[in-house]
Design a protein around this motif. Sequence first.
Motif, PDB file in Angstrom:
ATOM      1  N   ARG A 200       6.576  -8.510  -8.855  1.00 30.73           N
ATOM      2  CA  ARG A 200       5.267  -7.819  -8.427  1.00 30.73           C
ATOM      3  C   ARG A 200       5.189  -6.530  -9.337  1.00 30.73           C
ATOM      4  O   ARG A 200       6.204  -6.184  -9.823  1.00 30.73           O
TER       5      ARG A 200
ATOM      6  N   GLU B 277       1.059 -10.142  -8.587  1.00 30.93           N
ATOM      7  CA  GLU B 277       2.302 -10.886  -8.459  1.00 30.93           C
ATOM      8  C   GLU B 277       2.236 -12.139  -9.101  1.00 30.93           C
ATOM      9  O   GLU B 277       1.031 -12.934  -9.227  1.00 30.93           O
ATOM     10  N   CYS B 278       3.381 -12.555  -9.572  1.00 32.46           N
ATOM     11  CA  CYS B 278       3.442 -14.120 -10.265  1.00 32.46           C
ATOM     12  C   CYS B 278       5.034 -14.673  -9.679  1.00 32.46           C
ATOM     13  O   CYS B 278       5.773 -13.751  -9.616  1.00 32.46           O
ATOM     14  N   ARG B 279       4.999 -15.922  -9.889  1.00 38.73           N
ATOM     15  CA  ARG B 279       6.305 -16.567  -9.730  1.00 38.73           C
ATOM     16  C   ARG B 279       6.790 -17.248 -11.133  1.00 38.73           C
ATOM     17  O   ARG B 279       6.042 -17.757 -11.956  1.00 38.73           O
TER      18      ARG B 279
ATOM     19  N   ARG C 107      11.922 -10.914  -5.295  1.00 39.40           N
ATOM     20  CA  ARG C 107      12.827 -11.799  -4.811  1.00 39.40           C
ATOM     21  C   ARG C 107      13.351 -12.734  -5.918  1.00 39.40           C
ATOM     22  O   ARG C 107      12.683 -13.194  -6.959  1.00 39.40           O
TER      23      ARG C 107
ATOM     24  N   MET D 189       7.775 -16.458   2.956  1.00 39.17           N
ATOM     25  CA  MET D 189       7.696 -17.573   1.728  1.00 39.17           C
ATOM     26  C   MET D 189       8.401 -18.726   2.301  1.00 39.17           C
ATOM     27  O   MET D 189       9.661 -18.752   2.790  1.00 39.17           O
TER      28      MET D 189
ATOM     29  N   ARG E 237       9.605 -19.528 -13.011  1.00 34.93           N
ATOM     30  CA  ARG E 237      10.795 -20.486 -12.890  1.00 34.93           C
ATOM     31  C   ARG E 237      11.406 -20.698 -14.201  1.00 34.93           C
ATOM     32  O   ARG E 237      10.782 -20.948 -15.138  1.00 34.93           O
TER      33      ARG E 237
ATOM     34  N   VAL F 259      10.210 -14.012  -8.119  1.00 33.96           N
ATOM     35  CA  VAL F 259       8.713 -13.626  -7.744  1.00 33.96           C
ATOM     36  C   VAL F 259       8.799 -12.066  -8.344  1.00 33.96           C
ATOM     37  O   VAL F 259       9.595 -11.176  -8.211  1.00 33.96           O
TER      38      VAL F 259
ATOM     39  N   ASP G  50      14.526 -18.681  -9.967  1.00 38.58           N
ATOM     40  CA  ASP G  50      13.265 -18.749  -9.319  1.00 38.58           C
ATOM     41  C   ASP G  50      13.189 -17.361  -8.748  1.00 38.58           C
ATOM     42  O   ASP G  50      13.569 -16.708  -7.998  1.00 38.58           O
TER      43      ASP G  50
ATOM     44  N   ILE H  54      11.368  -7.023  -9.702  1.00 34.90           N
ATOM     45  CA  ILE H  54      11.447  -8.335  -9.016  1.00 34.90           C
ATOM     46  C   ILE H  54      11.767  -8.448  -7.424  1.00 34.90           C
ATOM     47  O   ILE H  54      12.589  -7.667  -6.951  1.00 34.90           O
TER      48      ILE H  54
ATOM     49  N   GLU I 116       5.731 -10.519   3.700  1.00 33.54           N
ATOM     50  CA  GLU I 116       5.389 -11.679   3.031  1.00 33.54           C
ATOM     51  C   GLU I 116       6.461 -12.539   2.224  1.00 33.54           C
ATOM     52  O   GLU I 116       6.310 -13.644   2.215  1.00 33.54           O
ATOM     53  N   LEU I 117       7.579 -11.849   1.732  1.00 28.63           N
ATOM     54  CA  LEU I 117       8.707 -12.275   1.289  1.00 28.63           C
ATOM     55  C   LEU I 117       9.411 -12.956   2.406  1.00 28.63           C
ATOM     56  O   LEU I 117      10.044 -14.452   2.271  1.00 28.63           O
TER      57      LEU I 117
END
Length: 463
Positions: free
Chosen positions: A328, A383-385, A303, A271, A387, A326, A324, A301, A267-268
């Motif tokens: 999990r 999972e969340c992102r 990514r 991206m 910034r 990502v 930035d 983390i 998945e990474l």
Amino acid sequence: MSSDRTQPVIRVSGVTKAYRLYNSKADRAAELFLPFGRKRHHLHYALRDFSFEVAKGESIGIIGRNGSGKSTLLKIIAGVLTATSGEVSLHGRVASLLELGAGFNPEMTGRENVYFQGALLGLGSREMEKRVAEILEFADIGEFIEQPVKTYSSGMFVRLAFAVSIHVDPEVLIVDEALAVGDVRFQKKCVDWMKRFQQRGGTILFVSHDIFTVKAFCNRLVLIDEGKLEAIGDPDTVANRYYQIMFPKASPSTTAAGDEVQEIRQELAEMPELQDEDDGHWFEPDMSDGQRQWGGGAASIARLRVGGVRAPNLFAWQDSILFDVVVRWNRGEVRRLCAEYHVQPRLLVGFRLENTKGFVLTNFTNATQADNGFDLLASGVSECRVRCRIAPLKLAAGNYFFTPGLAVGTVDHLHPVMEYTNLVHLHCDTSRQVLGQMQLDYEIAFSATAAGAEAGAAIATAS
């Protein structure tokens, strides 16, 4: 700071300290009066076969969990305790500040104890007479110097003890958590003196639970765990090992299985790249070094990318830095951790900025009253992102390190989960003249006072 490692100031060789522990007073008495009977005790090893050397001019920080043997080691080096086996050799006058008021007579006044401590350290009354004024000025306990020491607070104890210790011309200073007592001004005074002592070539052994202080202050760190030498060397590396012990990884059953890990990697890889035109160059730090990270399996983390730089690792005075991230997490492990530590299941993401000497310049996080984090147990979410944009830092030219970290809870009550020590290395390249480490946005204004205007008029009339 030069060090002659061929002639160590302190050499600890195979030191072991064991205590006899009894289940009851009766067992102790039985063993005393029946020496040829069966043993009624078992041995507790505070230190086991401990060896290391300290060169002249080094500042060594000693860290470890409570009960690991730190204070026992210092007491043996200072001669307060006798080792069960092994040897300690010292060269030079040693001043030690171990337990508060150790060696003080509680019935004597502070002034009398100053002379008494000087005598214990081998200085005569005439020699101490020359130093008393400086000692009293440094301790700054006022009229209490003429009162019995038994009336002192713990802070007054340590102020006087530290003042005496540093004014007997020591070559080696041994300090055990003493700076944790006393007001902030006194702590600053002690740290300033210790820095000057370092510059003069003095040797320091320093025990503290404040990892940031020992990292910034010491050349090397010694990590003790369960009485054994766990690690010795570079402050960052040893401090990170300490955190790994304090926050062990979760058991395999709570972490992702092999197929899940492979799925995450896939998945990474798929991206999309960030295409923000105004964000400058992006680079991705290497997160493969497991020695520079600690934490369990609750969250991690997956990514991290850094943007806003001119080229990999390079930024200038006016540049904004972007992160930035990502994140999990394992929902079951989060639920267990929250129940164990009584924290809310909310994700906190923070960053620590340090310079090359380990001084922490700032910390920042989303843990504010207005925003207490992302709900980790929201339905179906794992999972969340994140910034994060930092306004122009306006730092002096040089190298800097960002340490990202994750915690669970709220600003008032949180539990650390993961840290990636000094993961992001950035170099600031600027032609600006900065006195210190960073430039502030500030304004200075002048205006004449009424008294100043009257004085000016009077001068004009006289002339």
